[in-house]
Design an enzyme around this catalytic site. Structure first.
Site, PDB file in Angstrom:
ATOM      1  CG  ASP A  31      61.286  48.579  16.643  1.00 33.41           C
ATOM      2  OD1 ASP A  31      60.666  49.045  17.618  1.00 33.41           O
ATOM      3  OD2 ASP A  31      62.375  49.023  16.234  1.00 33.41           O
ATOM      4  CE  LYS A 113      61.673  82.793  21.500  1.00 31.54           C
ATOM      5  NZ  LYS A 113      61.975  82.361  20.144  1.00 31.54           N
TER       6      LYS A 113
HETATM    7  S1  IVH Z   1      54.742  80.587  24.086  1.00 26.18           S
HETATM    8  C1  IVH Z   1      52.142  84.179  23.779  1.00 26.18           C
HETATM    9  N1  IVH Z   1      56.544  78.810  24.681  1.00 26.18           N
HETATM   10  O1  IVH Z   1      58.841  81.542  20.452  1.00 26.18           O
HETATM   11  C2  IVH Z   1      52.926  82.942  23.877  1.00 26.18           C
HETATM   12  N2  IVH Z   1      56.756  80.017  22.637  1.00 26.18           N
HETATM   13  O2  IVH Z   1      58.557  84.681  20.054  1.00 26.18           O
HETATM   14  C3  IVH Z   1      53.751  82.674  22.680  1.00 26.18           C
HETATM   15  N3  IVH Z   1      58.665  79.320  21.264  1.00 26.18           N
HETATM   16  O3  IVH Z   1      56.349  81.991  18.030  1.00 26.18           O
HETATM   17  C4  IVH Z   1      54.337  81.363  22.584  1.00 26.18           C
HETATM   18  N4  IVH Z   1      59.419  77.780  22.629  1.00 26.18           N
HETATM   19  O4  IVH Z   1      57.557  79.763  18.045  1.00 26.18           O
HETATM   20  C5  IVH Z   1      56.130  79.731  23.791  1.00 26.18           C
HETATM   21  N5  IVH Z   1      58.087  77.169  25.296  1.00 26.18           N
HETATM   22  C6  IVH Z   1      57.650  78.081  24.414  1.00 26.18           C
HETATM   23  C7  IVH Z   1      58.326  78.317  23.203  1.00 26.18           C
HETATM   24  C8  IVH Z   1      57.854  79.309  22.343  1.00 26.18           C
HETATM   25  C9  IVH Z   1      59.602  78.389  21.462  1.00 26.18           C
HETATM   26  C10 IVH Z   1      58.614  80.209  20.074  1.00 26.18           C
HETATM   27  C11 IVH Z   1      57.289  80.203  19.360  1.00 26.18           C
HETATM   28  C12 IVH Z   1      56.833  81.642  19.297  1.00 26.18           C
HETATM   29  C13 IVH Z   1      58.089  82.382  19.614  1.00 26.18           C
HETATM   30  C14 IVH Z   1      57.729  83.644  20.366  1.00 26.18           C
END
Ligand code: IVH
Length: 659
Positions: A31, A113
């Site tokens: 660091d 997610k």
């Molecule tokens: S893909 C069309 N991948 O979930 C594709 N979304 O309801 C849309 N999110 O607004 C996004 N992890 O904030 C995707 N691995 C992931 C995700 C993800 C969290 C959230 C994102 C989006 C919401 C969709």
């Protein structure tokens, strides 16, 4: 070497080490060495502003506050996802996909997610030029300055002149979220309800220096349009990682629906152990050409879905709203609920935070409400679901008096909370006894919540000082208190009399004075008498102590009730001091920087600081706690002031290090 060349070289090196750090690889340098490189770059950029670029690794400390956010347009729009809540929902999603594509089997990418805030990052010629929140999917807010302060967002991609839009999620790790809330509580601010709220609040700060002090993270999972030459999500994750982004280690490719179901079950199991909160699993077609074929509806693609975890939110009936009175007198509305199992735990109470929240959510006794448990956070009522035509109780109002002692309540300026201001309120005494006995304070074994309540209810103790005039026969007269237990408790109380000043202070529970502030104050004043005599001005000199806390300390030592408690503790034999060894450890825990011209040799000054327990680094970062500024101090002084870092002159430093 020309300054321009040196700036370029340093930039390349620092970017490499940043990448190592954020991809979880072993760092090749310490660091201190990293700080030294950064410091040199800061210096060269200051001397040669014409060579300082917007994507310099030094651009992380935030810039001048904005008065409002401007808008960004998302092209293509940032879609949301359809939801699945069960295995059957997923299987019908899978059938729809197979029908659309006229295939028997497809590959899916499954990803946790993340429960944060989605963000779009536009890179032009590999340089980050714009960051926008999702907003309504088409129009979001420009939060570029804030995004630049997030260390896992590369300011420049590890790629040659690449123009691409990256999409992903900003979030707090559970650890960083807890740390942030601890810090807020210690400085008297109200804690964030959950990591998502904290993320959204931190990202939407007009002053990016505030964001720079919030340890946010970013993980990438998509691009605006598919980059040339990439065909699958699996390829994309490899590229994203190469370009310098964190991608989730839990992402998997599944060849069959059974594998998707197994992946979901696995997430349910490991969820609590993950470093960040997730609220489900995203399932996407792996192949980009198959995605194009499946197409999208107006709000969500047909090629992906979010299989949400269900159990952490449940509905139940709210029986009544009770007011809890805390140690500081804070009144918190708490929902008493029909018992309901949420995420495997029976919940009967949930916090409603404060009056504003109760009104915003419009929850009333008799309502059907949604209750959420997120990680270790206390369960909360998320919302109430109106039942058409059903009669409802009156809208909730906080009481005009303390529900326990019936004393007056006040709402301090700028606060959302109400406080009972009667220091003799029984509820407050009970809570202050619990706090006094707690591990971080006096750590009195055998004095738990139940006993504190018994002692107050029986009228045997009416302040923490009262614990020390308890009589043995009184104690053994209590229910469930045998002789052995009483003897042990007396021994523990006896032992607690020799506690150092810092823990004693923590135990007093002065509003705004938590463990960290207590240590800093104790290191400064050393004994109780000196601290009790200290003026507000003197208190303000202590690192991290602002005017509100300084005045709260003064108030505690002068208020007739609280000062008499301290007096009684002294009479009971307390004489707490803070031991500081001969060599001085008064700078213990400080992360220090020296700047400008010092009278004494720089090396000598550093050695002194280290001898006094400080860590010396060479550049000002969000972690720096103390700057010693010599003559002609320049940009570091400016930066330190901007970040609110304590600044000492050389003379002041000598006084604190050599005592
Ligand atoms: S893909 C069309 N991948 O979930 C594709 N979304 O309801 C849309 N999110 O607004 C996004 N992890 O904030 C995707 N691995 C992931 C995700 C993800 C969290 C959230 C994102 C989006 C919401 C969709």
């Amino acid at each position: 070497m020309s300054p321009q060349q040196e700036i370029t070289n340093l930039t390349v090196l620092i970017r490499k080490y940043n990448r190592q750090y954020y991809s979880g690889d072993v760092s090749e340098i310490t660091d201190g060495e990293y700080d030294a490189l950064m410091n040199r770059l800061l210096f060269l950029e200051r001397e040669n502003p014409e060579y300082c670029s917007v994507d310099s690794p030094t651009a992380r400390v935030g810039s001048a506050p904005l008065t409002s956010f401007s808008g960004v347009i998302h092209d293509p729009p940032m879609l949301s996802l359809s939801n699945a809540f069960s295995r059957d929902d997923f299987l019908s999603f899978n059938s729809r996909v197979l029908n659309l594509l006229k295939l028997d089997q497809v590959k899916y990418s499954v990803e946790p997610k993340l429960d944060g805030v989605s963000l779009s990052l536009v890179y032009e010629n590999s340089v980050l030029v714009r960051a926008g929140t999702r907003g309504d999917g088409i129009r979001g807010e420009d939060v570029t300055d804030n995004a630049r302060t997030i260390r896992s967002i590369p300011l420049r991609l590890n790629a040659h002149r690449l123009s691409v839009e990256i999409r992903g999620e900003v979030f707090f790790t559970v650890k960083n979220f807890k740390k942030l809330n601890r810090r807020r509580e210690e400085s008297g601010e109200s804690p964030f309800a959950n990591p998502r709220n904290a993320t959204s609040g931190s990202l939407r700060q007009l002053d990016s220096t505030v964001t720079s002090l919030r340890p946010l993270s970013f993980m990438a999972y998509a691009t605006g349009r598919y980059p040339d030459g990439l065909e699958t999500q699996e390829d994309l994750f490899k590229k994203l990682h190469m370009w310098g982004f964190m991608v989730n280690r839990q992402n998997r490719i599944c060849d069959t629906p059974e594998q998707v179901i197994a992946a979901y079950n696995n997430f349910v199991e490991v969820r609590a152990d993950l470093p960040m909160e997730i609220d489900g699993m995203v399932i996407k077609l792996d192949s980009f050409s198959q995605r194009a074929e499946a197409g999208s509806l107006s709000r969500a693609p047909r090629w992906a879905t979010a299989w949400k975890f269900h159990a952490e939110e449940m509905s139940t009936t709210l029986i009544e709203i009770e007011i809890q009175v805390g140690r500081t007198g804070r009144l918190t509305p708490v929902a008493r609920l029909e018992p309901v199992k949420v995420g495997g735990v029976i919940v009967t109470n949930a916090t409603l935070h404060n009056q504003d929240e109760v009104i915003r959510k419009d929850v009333r006794p008799g309502d059907i409400v949604i209750v959420r448990r997120a990680g270790d956070v206390i369960p909360e009522v998320v919302t109430s679901l109106p039942v058409e035509g059903a009669a409802r109780a009156k809208a909730f109002k906080m009481p005009g008096e303390c529900p326990v002692c019936k004393g007056p309540v006040v709402k301090p300026d700028g606060e959302v909370n109400l406080y009972c201001i009667n220091p003799s309120c029984e509820a407050r005494i009970r809570r202050s006894l619990e706090h006094w006995a707690s591990r971080k304070a006096l750590d009195i074994e055998g004095l738990g919540k139940k006993l504190c309540e018994q002692l107050v209810d029986a009228g045997m103790v009416n302040s923490i000082a009262g614990l020390y005039s308890l009589k043995y026969h009184e104690l053994t007269a209590l229910e469930r208190m045998g002789e052995l237990k009483a003897t042990k408790l007396f021994a523990a109380l006896e032992k607690s009399r020799t506690i150092p000043l810092s823990r004693f202070l923590t135990g007093l529970g002065i509003p705004g004075v938590g463990e960290v502030a207590s240590r800093d104050i104790a290191a400064e004043f050393r004994d109780l008498k000196t601290l009790g005599d200290a003026s507000e001005e003197a208190l303000l000199e202590v690192k991290g102590i602002g005017p509100v806390t300084a005045s709260s300390i003064r108030e505690f030592f002068t208020n007739s009730v609280t000062s008499s408690v301290i007096e009684q503790l002294v009479k009971a034999g307390f004489n707490p001091v803070e031991e500081v060894s001969g060599k001085g450890i008064s700078l213990a825990g400080e992360i220090m920087v020296f700047t400008g011209t010092l009278e004494m040799p720089r090396q000598k000054a550093k050695e002194l600081a280290m001898g006094a327990g400080a860590k010396v680094t060479s550049s000002i970062t969000g972690k720096t706690t103390l700057l010693v500024a010599g003559k002609n101090a320049g940009s570091k002084l400016v930066k330190a002031e901007k970040l609110g870092v304590r600044v000492l002159s050389e003379k002041e430093f000598l006084e604190s290090a050599v005592n």
